[in-house]
Write an enzyme that holds these catalytic residues in place. Structure first.
Site, mmCIF file in Angstrom:
data_model
loop_
_atom_site.group_PDB
_atom_site.id
_atom_site.type_symbol
_atom_site.label_atom_id
_atom_site.label_comp_id
_atom_site.label_asym_id
_atom_site.label_seq_id
_atom_site.Cartn_x
_atom_site.Cartn_y
_atom_site.Cartn_z
ATOM 1 N N HIS A 124 49.198 38.514 47.223
ATOM 2 C CA HIS A 124 48.374 38.544 48.438
ATOM 3 C C HIS A 124 48.669 39.855 49.163
ATOM 4 O O HIS A 124 49.675 39.989 49.840
ATOM 5 C CB HIS A 124 48.685 37.346 49.344
ATOM 6 C CG HIS A 124 48.202 36.037 48.803
ATOM 7 N ND1 HIS A 124 47.113 35.362 49.327
ATOM 8 C CD2 HIS A 124 48.627 35.285 47.754
ATOM 9 C CE1 HIS A 124 46.913 34.244 48.631
ATOM 10 N NE2 HIS A 124 47.827 34.188 47.682
ATOM 11 N N GLU A 152 38.060 30.713 39.972
ATOM 12 C CA GLU A 152 38.563 31.998 40.479
ATOM 13 C C GLU A 152 38.497 33.068 39.396
ATOM 14 O O GLU A 152 38.724 32.802 38.226
ATOM 15 C CB GLU A 152 40.015 31.816 40.933
ATOM 16 C CG GLU A 152 40.710 33.082 41.386
ATOM 17 C CD GLU A 152 42.150 32.839 41.801
ATOM 18 O OE1 GLU A 152 42.683 33.626 42.596
ATOM 19 O OE2 GLU A 152 42.750 31.845 41.313
ATOM 20 N N GLU A 162 38.113 33.480 44.856
ATOM 21 C CA GLU A 162 38.335 32.071 44.514
ATOM 22 C C GLU A 162 37.721 31.187 45.575
ATOM 23 O O GLU A 162 37.759 31.500 46.768
ATOM 24 C CB GLU A 162 39.820 31.756 44.337
ATOM 25 C CG GLU A 162 40.686 31.984 45.543
ATOM 26 C CD GLU A 162 42.158 31.683 45.271
ATOM 27 O OE1 GLU A 162 42.446 30.670 44.588
ATOM 28 O OE2 GLU A 162 43.012 32.460 45.739
ATOM 29 N N ASP A 178 45.512 26.983 37.484
ATOM 30 C CA ASP A 178 45.569 28.305 38.117
ATOM 31 C C ASP A 178 46.833 29.015 37.635
ATOM 32 O O ASP A 178 47.943 28.596 37.965
ATOM 33 C CB ASP A 178 45.594 28.119 39.641
ATOM 34 C CG ASP A 178 45.438 29.430 40.406
ATOM 35 O OD1 ASP A 178 45.402 30.499 39.773
ATOM 36 O OD2 ASP A 178 45.357 29.370 41.655
ATOM 37 N N ASP A 217 44.639 37.056 38.341
ATOM 38 C CA ASP A 217 44.706 35.761 39.023
ATOM 39 C C ASP A 217 43.382 35.055 38.737
ATOM 40 O O ASP A 217 42.325 35.492 39.190
ATOM 41 C CB ASP A 217 44.895 35.984 40.521
ATOM 42 C CG ASP A 217 45.112 34.694 41.290
ATOM 43 O OD1 ASP A 217 45.075 33.615 40.677
ATOM 44 O OD2 ASP A 217 45.313 34.769 42.522
ATOM 45 N N HIS A 242 41.631 36.743 48.091
ATOM 46 C CA HIS A 242 42.560 37.731 48.658
ATOM 47 C C HIS A 242 42.577 39.008 47.830
ATOM 48 O O HIS A 242 42.232 39.006 46.647
ATOM 49 C CB HIS A 242 43.978 37.146 48.689
ATOM 50 C CG HIS A 242 44.378 36.495 47.389
ATOM 51 N ND1 HIS A 242 45.006 37.180 46.372
ATOM 52 C CD2 HIS A 242 44.208 35.218 46.936
ATOM 53 C CE1 HIS A 242 45.213 36.352 45.354
ATOM 54 N NE2 HIS A 242 44.736 35.153 45.662
#
Length: 457
Positions: free
Chosen positions: A318, A438, A343, A230, A241, A310
């Protein structure tokens, strides 16, 4: 002339004694005579023409040896070149990656992500709406798209190189730094304008998230490990992300399939005016329809209920909205022009994670107010964080690499003052296995763009 007479005599009087070559020539003459009488094209000329065309195509069966030689020459040419002796891929990138993506796309037009329509009958007009298209054409929207697409292309190239390179026996520090070095090469740093989005997570097995090795970590990647990779890339505050799960043993394939399917389900379910709880419900339904057999025992795949996707803001990973991966009661709706990290995490354990192991991830609290700090070390560290990371997450290795010495007491003071927050590794029960997939998506006015989609996942 003498030879011709002898041949003619033999042909007429003693046909049984003809050689193979003579028979062939006789047939050719007969064909030619028949064709001339019928007013057709000379078949010999046709044969010659066909042979000439065949010679022009050395890859065909008639010229197998020449084809092999030609193909070998072509392959050798492809292997030449590359910065620093590295070989180049079809995209012009070297192996390992070393050419900034901005130089590979000199016109500034970076690849578009996967396009999906927003779900729901009320959104069907968007894809063809001239008004919505006009919104997307304004300069601010175009700059956002350019930045996030460049970041996504960097992510794709780095992770695809990583997937071909990584193997058991490497230290976890080597593994994390391969990604970080690749990202740095493709995105020359420019302070806070262009940098890593957050620390490189390489969480193993029952550890689902937030593990990256600190210096001194001796852990080595094993054949039976399940590693969640990640990492993030940011340009002008726009963060990609994106994560995947790396394994070497095919016995985990069903676990990975479940989580990938759940993530893709969440992406399809997401959209403008969609309730967050509805996304979570669909993810859980798909995730928990799977089971995996490991060493003769069958495990149901569970959504990890206290992990979630998120929303993403400028320089804030976030941004306030959480996308659940289980059914809940959050009726908050997704909105136009929002970025989301969709994710999902699946587990063979209890489906719940708790903080465990040594902490490596930290991030400045973007809501923190000014406070007088007691020690000089704390003030120096905070200044370094503000200058180099701002409100982006970072890890202890990056602080060490920057030459900061003896900062741990200062870091402790910043955490106690809630100026900096610690994010320890998140783990399910030991002996269980967790997986993650994700993607970053953008809810454009006309459509939904899966920014980080690639050929790999």
């Amino acid at each position: 002339m003498a030879d011709e007479k002898v041949e003619a005599a033999v042909t007429t009087d003693e046909p049984s004694k003809l050689s193979k070559n003579q028979k062939k020539k006789q047939k050719q003459r007969e064909k030619k005579a028949a064709a001339t009488a019928a007013g057709e094209e000379d078949p010999e000329a046709k044969e010659n023409q066909t042979e000439n065309q065949t010679e022009d195509k050395p890859e065909t069966e008639n010229n197998g040896e020449e084809a092999v030689k030609t193909n070998k020459k072509k392959k050798k040419k492809k292997k030449k070149g590359g910065a620093g002796g590295d070989s180049k891929s079809r995209s012009g990138q070297t192996v390992p990656p070393s050419i900034p993506v901005s130089k590979l796309f000199c016109d500034g037009k970076f690849p578009e992500g996967e396009i999906q329509e927003h779900p729901g009958e009320n959104n069907t007009y968007r894809i063809t709406s001239e008004e919505k298209r006009a919104e997307e054409r304004n300069s601010v929207a175009q700059q956002k798209l350019s930045d996030i697409r460049e970041a996504a292309e960097i992510h794709r190239q780095v992770r695809q190189d990583f997937q071909k390179w990584v193997k058991p026996g490497m230290t976890m520090i080597e593994v994390a730094q391969r990604i970080e070095n690749g990202t740095k090469a493709l995105l020359p740093s420019d302070g806070l304008k262009r940098s890593w989005g957050f620390p490189t997570g390489v969480s193993l097995n029952h550890c689902a998230a937030h593990y990256t090795p600190n210096y001194g970590d001796k852990q080595v990647l094993q054949h039976d490990d399940v590693m969640k990779v990640d990492f993030g890339v940011q340009i002008n505050g726009k963060i990609v992300d994106c994560a995947f799960t790396q394994t070497f043993n095919p016995k985990y394939d069903k676990l990975l399939e479940a989580v990938k399917d759940a993530t893709d389900t969440g992406i399809r379910a997401a959209g403008i005016d969609v309730r967050l709880c509805d996304v979570g419900e669909q993810i859980q339904e798909v995730m928990e329809s799977y089971e995996v057999e490991l060493d003769g025992k069958t495990y149901p795949v569970k959504s990890i209920r206290n992990l979630n996707g998120h929303s993403i803001g400028d320089y804030v990973i976030h941004a306030g909205k959480s996308v659940p991966i289980v059914k809940n009661q959050d009726t908050t709706k997704m909105e136009e022009n929002e970025f989301y990290a969709i994710e999902t995490f699946g587990s063979t354990g209890r489906g719940l994670v708790l903080e465990d192991m040594e902490c490596s991830h930290y991030m400045k609290n973007h809501e923190a107010t000014f406070q007088n700090l007691r020690t000089k070390k704390a003030r120096e560290l905070l200044k370094h964080i503000d200058t180099n990371h701002g409100t982006l997450a970072w890890c202890r290795r990056w602080i060490d690499d920057a030459g900061q010495k003896g900062y741990l007491l200062g870091l402790k003071e910043l955490v106690e003052a809630d100026i900096v927050r610690a994010y320890p590794p998140l783990c399910d029960i030991k002996g269980s296995y967790t997986a993650q997939y994700e993607h970053t998506i953008l809810l454009r006015p006309t459509c939904k763009e899966v920014i980080s989609r690639g050929e790999d996942y």
